[in-house]
Design an enzyme around this catalytic site. Structure first.
Site, short mmCIF file in Angstrom:
data_model
loop_
_atom_site.label_atom_id
_atom_site.label_comp_id
_atom_site.label_asym_id
_atom_site.label_seq_id
_atom_site.Cartn_x
_atom_site.Cartn_y
_atom_site.Cartn_z
N CYS A 1 0.84 -1.21 0.00
CA CYS A 1 0.00 0.00 0.00
C CYS A 1 0.87 1.26 0.00
O CYS A 1 1.54 1.55 0.99
CB CYS A 1 -0.91 -0.05 1.23
SG CYS A 1 -1.71 1.48 1.67
N CYS B 1 0.13 3.80 2.70
CA CYS B 1 0.59 3.28 4.01
C CYS B 1 2.07 3.59 4.20
O CYS B 1 2.51 3.98 5.28
CB CYS B 1 0.38 1.78 4.09
SG CYS B 1 -1.34 1.25 3.97
#
Length: 102
Positions: free
Chosen positions: A30, A33
């Protein structure tokens, strides 16, 4: 994702969130993230009263489901084991401080 944040899983989650804890639900693939990680490191340094921890949702789907995590990153503030605040998406340092009440 190299942060001081403690990696949580199903076996240690409940004991680790006993105090005031900001949990980052994330995954290695991600991008947002990974962008969140250095901001969390700064938060750890500036607000030592709040523990920062992380949950890899790929490895801990049960925890993601338990707390209704559908998008990542999702950041949840726990106080005494109970979720008190939640934010979805990459958060700025200022927004994180508001989220945790610092």
């Amino acid at each position: 994702y190299n942060t001081m944040a403690k990696e949580l899983n199903s076996s240690n989650f409940d004991s680790e969130i006993a105090g005031r804890t900001l949990v980052d639900f994330w995954a290695p693939w991600c991008g947002p993230c990974r962008a969140q990680a250095p901001i969390l490191e700064v938060l750890e340094e500036e607000v030592p009263s709040v523990k920062v921890a992380k949950v890899n949702v790929d490895e801990n789907e049960d925890l993601a489901m338990r707390y209704g995590v559908r998008s990542i990153p999702t950041l949840i503030v726990f106080e005494n084991g109970e979720p008190k605040a939640k934010a979805v998406g990459t958060q700025s340092l200022e927004d994180l401080k508001k989220l945790i009440g610092a």
